[in-house]
Scaffold this motif. Structure first.
Motif, PDB file in Angstrom:
ATOM      1  N   PHE A   7       0.845  -1.190   0.000  1.00  0.00           N
ATOM      2  CA  PHE A   7       0.000   0.000   0.000  1.00  0.00           C
ATOM      3  C   PHE A   7       0.885   1.247   0.000  1.00  0.00           C
ATOM      4  O   PHE A   7       1.862   1.331   0.754  1.00  0.00           O
ATOM      5  N   PRO A  14       0.896  -6.869   2.002  1.00  0.00           N
ATOM      6  CA  PRO A  14      -0.015  -8.000   2.247  1.00  0.00           C
ATOM      7  C   PRO A  14       0.199  -9.198   1.312  1.00  0.00           C
ATOM      8  O   PRO A  14      -0.379 -10.254   1.543  1.00  0.00           O
ATOM      9  N   TYR A  15       1.002  -9.034   0.260  1.00  0.00           N
ATOM     10  CA  TYR A  15       1.148 -10.132  -0.713  1.00  0.00           C
ATOM     11  C   TYR A  15       2.615 -10.314  -1.109  1.00  0.00           C
ATOM     12  O   TYR A  15       3.347  -9.344  -1.323  1.00  0.00           O
ATOM     13  N   PRO A  38      -7.611 -15.984 -13.916  1.00  0.00           N
ATOM     14  CA  PRO A  38      -6.875 -15.472 -12.750  1.00  0.00           C
ATOM     15  C   PRO A  38      -6.990 -16.393 -11.538  1.00  0.00           C
ATOM     16  O   PRO A  38      -7.964 -17.138 -11.383  1.00  0.00           O
ATOM     17  N   ASP A  39      -5.975 -16.291 -10.665  1.00  0.00           N
ATOM     18  CA  ASP A  39      -6.055 -16.967  -9.361  1.00  0.00           C
ATOM     19  C   ASP A  39      -7.073 -16.235  -8.477  1.00  0.00           C
ATOM     20  O   ASP A  39      -7.899 -16.853  -7.835  1.00  0.00           O
ATOM     21  N   PHE A  40      -6.932 -14.917  -8.437  1.00  0.00           N
ATOM     22  CA  PHE A  40      -7.887 -14.090  -7.701  1.00  0.00           C
ATOM     23  C   PHE A  40      -7.693 -12.623  -8.058  1.00  0.00           C
ATOM     24  O   PHE A  40      -6.693 -12.251  -8.684  1.00  0.00           O
ATOM     25  N   TYR A  41      -8.675 -11.838  -7.691  1.00  0.00           N
ATOM     26  CA  TYR A  41      -8.593 -10.389  -7.833  1.00  0.00           C
ATOM     27  C   TYR A  41      -8.407  -9.761  -6.453  1.00  0.00           C
ATOM     28  O   TYR A  41      -8.886 -10.299  -5.443  1.00  0.00           O
ATOM     29  N   ILE A  42      -7.729  -8.617  -6.431  1.00  0.00           N
ATOM     30  CA  ILE A  42      -7.599  -7.869  -5.175  1.00  0.00           C
ATOM     31  C   ILE A  42      -8.443  -6.604  -5.313  1.00  0.00           C
ATOM     32  O   ILE A  42      -8.133  -5.715  -6.121  1.00  0.00           O
ATOM     33  N   GLY A  43      -9.522  -6.549  -4.548  1.00  0.00           N
ATOM     34  CA  GLY A  43     -10.483  -5.466  -4.717  1.00  0.00           C
ATOM     35  C   GLY A  43     -10.182  -4.213  -3.925  1.00  0.00           C
ATOM     36  O   GLY A  43     -10.824  -3.174  -4.148  1.00  0.00           O
ATOM     37  N   ASP A  44      -9.227  -4.271  -2.989  1.00  0.00           N
ATOM     38  CA  ASP A  44      -8.915  -3.065  -2.210  1.00  0.00           C
ATOM     39  C   ASP A  44      -7.555  -2.484  -2.566  1.00  0.00           C
ATOM     40  O   ASP A  44      -7.061  -1.591  -1.891  1.00  0.00           O
ATOM     41  N   MET A  45      -6.952  -2.996  -3.633  1.00  0.00           N
ATOM     42  CA  MET A  45      -5.682  -2.428  -4.117  1.00  0.00           C
ATOM     43  C   MET A  45      -5.799  -2.218  -5.629  1.00  0.00           C
ATOM     44  O   MET A  45      -6.457  -2.994  -6.323  1.00  0.00           O
TER      45      MET A  45
ATOM     46  N   TYR B  88      -7.618 -13.256   4.313  1.00  0.00           N
ATOM     47  CA  TYR B  88      -8.165 -11.979   3.850  1.00  0.00           C
ATOM     48  C   TYR B  88      -9.651 -12.134   3.506  1.00  0.00           C
ATOM     49  O   TYR B  88     -10.094 -13.186   3.003  1.00  0.00           O
ATOM     50  N   THR B 105     -13.864 -17.001  -9.969  1.00  0.00           N
ATOM     51  CA  THR B 105     -12.640 -16.405  -9.424  1.00  0.00           C
ATOM     52  C   THR B 105     -12.934 -15.544  -8.199  1.00  0.00           C
ATOM     53  O   THR B 105     -13.782 -14.644  -8.265  1.00  0.00           O
ATOM     54  N   PRO B 106     -12.262 -15.794  -7.076  1.00  0.00           N
ATOM     55  CA  PRO B 106     -12.520 -14.994  -5.870  1.00  0.00           C
ATOM     56  C   PRO B 106     -11.917 -13.590  -5.961  1.00  0.00           C
ATOM     57  O   PRO B 106     -10.959 -13.364  -6.702  1.00  0.00           O
ATOM     58  N   VAL B 108     -10.644 -10.371  -3.381  1.00  0.00           N
ATOM     59  CA  VAL B 108     -10.344  -9.913  -2.025  1.00  0.00           C
ATOM     60  C   VAL B 108     -11.072  -8.586  -1.780  1.00  0.00           C
ATOM     61  O   VAL B 108     -10.930  -7.642  -2.555  1.00  0.00           O
ATOM     62  N   PHE B 155     -16.708  -2.237  -5.891  1.00  0.00           N
ATOM     63  CA  PHE B 155     -16.905  -1.906  -4.490  1.00  0.00           C
ATOM     64  C   PHE B 155     -17.115  -0.412  -4.248  1.00  0.00           C
ATOM     65  O   PHE B 155     -16.550   0.432  -4.935  1.00  0.00           O
TER      66      PHE B 155
END
Lengths: 101, 490
Positions: A7, A14-15, A38-45, B88, B105-106, B108, B155
């Motif tokens: 951040f 965090p990662y 994708p493995d995952f998304y990061i919604g707060d970054m 998380y 796909t998840p 965070v 969000f």
């Protein structure tokens, strides 16, 4: 070597990813893994509040949010609490209450 | 003549119809009327789990999870601390095809280790609200709204719950409350006792009211649901008590009723549910609760229908359940009718598996339906939602048999072709498929039965039997041990 996301305001990390892992900085989110699957998304970054550092070596005891990284140095966060320790403390408190009941 | 049945001639007595059977019908079996004018035997399909989906062990279920059904998208959103990603707060869209679930796909929500992550869907603003609590550190609770487009989330701004007070590690809850509003609760922390907070939603912008203490006692976990717009029922289990509190909410102002404590002693493994926000708006203010008998042995659990009027609640008679949740908080969602809840738990009788039990009510009495095994190692961190289109129960859980992966599955409740309106009568004799036979209907008397209790009312069950157990279909009155007067719903 690894890459880390931090951040911008706190430097909190965090990662940690292997350098080979694809990490795409988007304007509203970050995509981790292949863009097509994708493995995952990061919604707060996102590209506006986070920085991707590559070629880093994380501390051996790195855990999510345990360290801050300024681009060259790692600093342990003073008030960081291991979530496992927090959970053990909660369960112990519940056991104590049950024993006392 | 001294007996009414003596007045009835042997065999079917008047009040009959002739109809073609769509399948073999056994003698003296109740039948339903089809739209084509044919009749069919009553048949039941057993409740069953479907085929699960996951995203691999990198997406793990850890700590308390949640789920909500997104009406517009016809999909389910699950929320959980991702054990495979530092706990998380994480959400994912799950879709149902037939009886197969797929987890997409998840995403965070917050890159901080969390103790619980729960969610609710508001149909008016067409968005979800996620409520989560940091595990350690500042121990803050947070709320964040999001729109869902396909499998992607967008969000809004994150806000601190309960005025930024720290949350202790007692699982909280979130539920629908009114048009464009939801409520959250949590069982302990820096304010006095157990609290409830309401918030309004505009787009993905949340406006929080003031948190209100509904009990001076703490609770863990604290659960709640809404059985009417502007109404909440809170369930507060703890190591020393179980309590219920009804609340009304106007705007974001919460008014709590008097605390009703059922009994002292530990009661931790509990949940409650209402069908109101799951597509069953009638009756309002009606909740099914299942709770561990305060201070009772492991797994000793009671079912109870609770009704609410304003801030006054009525506790109806209890039913001892064979469902025996133990060791982990159970979870309850709604089922495939206005009178059915679906209860997931880790049974005390076999802690290696998860089970699901149908809880039905008639009048004010709870009864158990089918119990089905969810799976070995599938017993904790439940999140439950009701697919309002498929009329099925969607559940997420930790799969301990697969490195604690977050898994999502579907439970299809027991179903029957019998409805409240299609029972037409009882076959006087066996009828072969496609043949025409005689069916005794309303006002007639079916003879040749056995072991009836004279003077008792008999009901048609979903499996095609006729018993004295109350159901939504009244068959009639036994006028002898072998004769039934069809004065019910045929």
């Amino acid at each position: 070597m690894s890459k880390t996301l931090t951040f911008n305001d706190t430097g909190r990390s965090p990662y940690i990813f292997d350098d080979a892992k694809n990490v795409t900085m988007g304007a509203d989110k970050i995509t981790v893994g292949d863009d097509a699957d994708p493995d995952f998304y990061i919604g707060d970054m996102h590209s506006g509040n986070a920085t991707l550092h590559t070629g880093v070596t994380a501390p051996a005891d790195w855990q999510g949010n345990r360290y801050e990284f300024d681009g060259s140095d790692w600093t342990e966060v003073a008030d960081w609490v291991d979530p496992k320790v927090a959970e053990i403390a909660r369960l112990q408190a519940q056991i104590d209450a049950l024993n006392a009941a | 003549m001294s007996n009414l049945s003596d007045l009835i001639p042997a065999g079917a007595s008047g009040k009959t119809i002739e109809a073609v059977a769509t399948a073999n019908i056994t003698s003296k079996a109740p039948v339903i009327l089809n739209s084509a004018g044919t009749v069919s035997p009553i048949s039941e399909t057993a409740g069953a789990m479907g085929t699960s989906g996951d995203q691999g062990t990198g997406t793990g279920a850890g700590n308390n999870s949640g789920a909500c059904y997104h009406i517009t998208n016809d999909s389910t959103v699950i929320s959980f601390p991702n054990k495979g990603n530092s706990y998380y707060a994480t959400v994912a869209v799950c879709t149902l095809s037939g009886t197969t679930m797929t987890m997409n796909t998840p995403t965070v929500v917050n890159s901080t280790a969390c103790y619980f992550v729960r969610c609710a869907y508001d149909p008016t603003q067409n968005c979800i609200v996620v409520y989560y609590k940091y595990n350690g550190g500042t121990n803050l609770g947070k709320v964040r709204a999001a729109t869902v487009n396909g499998t992607s989330f967008s969000f809004g701004t994150e806000l601190s719950a309960f005025g930024g007070n720290a949350h202790s590690n007692s699982p909280g809850d979130i539920c629908n409350l009114n048009d464009s509003s939801v409520a959250i609760c949590w069982g302990s922390g820096a304010t006095s006792g157990s609290g409830v907070q309401a918030m309004t939603i505009s787009g993905t912008t949340l406006t929080l009211g003031t948190g209100v203490s509904v009990s001076s006692n703490t609770s863990s976990p604290m659960r709640m649901d809404s059985g009417k717009k502007g109404e909440l029922l809170c369930q507060l289990g703890y190591t020393s008590h179980i309590q219920y509190v009804a609340c009304t909410v106007s705007g974001t102002t919460v008014t709590a009723g008097t605390v009703t404590e059922i009994g002292g002693g530990s009661s931790l493994y509990n949940d409650l549910a209402s069908g109101f926000w799951n597509g069953y708006t009638s009756p309002e203010s009606t909740y099914i609760a299942a709770y561990h008998t305060p201070g009772g042995a492991a797994g000793v659990t009671l079912g109870r229908l609770i009704t609410v009027s304003g801030t006054t609640l009525t506790l109806n008679a209890t039913t001892s359940l064979t469902a025996d949740p133990h060791n982990n908080p159970p979870a309850m969602g709604w089922g495939s009718s206005a009178t059915q809840a679906i209860f997931y738990y880790r049974p005390a009788s076999d802690v290696s598996i998860g089970e699901v039990t149908e809880l039905n009510y008639s009048g004010t009495t709870i009864s158990e339906g089918a119990t089905v095994t969810v799976g070995t190692g599938n017993y904790t961190h439940w999140g439950v939602a009701t697919d309002q289109v498929a009329k099925k129960s969607i559940v997420m859980y930790q799969d301990a048999s697969n490195s604690d992966a977050a898994e999502v599955n579907v439970y299809s409740p027991t179903s029957s072709n019998l409805t409240a309106t299609n029972f037409v009568g009882i076959a006087d004799a066996a009828i072969s498929s496609s043949a025409t036979g005689t069916v005794v209907v309303q006002g007639g008397t079916i003879t040749g039965l056995s072991s009836l209790t004279t003077g008792s009312k008999y009901y048609v069950q979903g499996d095609g039997t006729i018993t004295t157990v109350s159901s939504s279909v009244n068959a009639g009155l036994a006028i002898s041990t072998t004769s039934l007067l069809l004065n019910g719903d045929s």
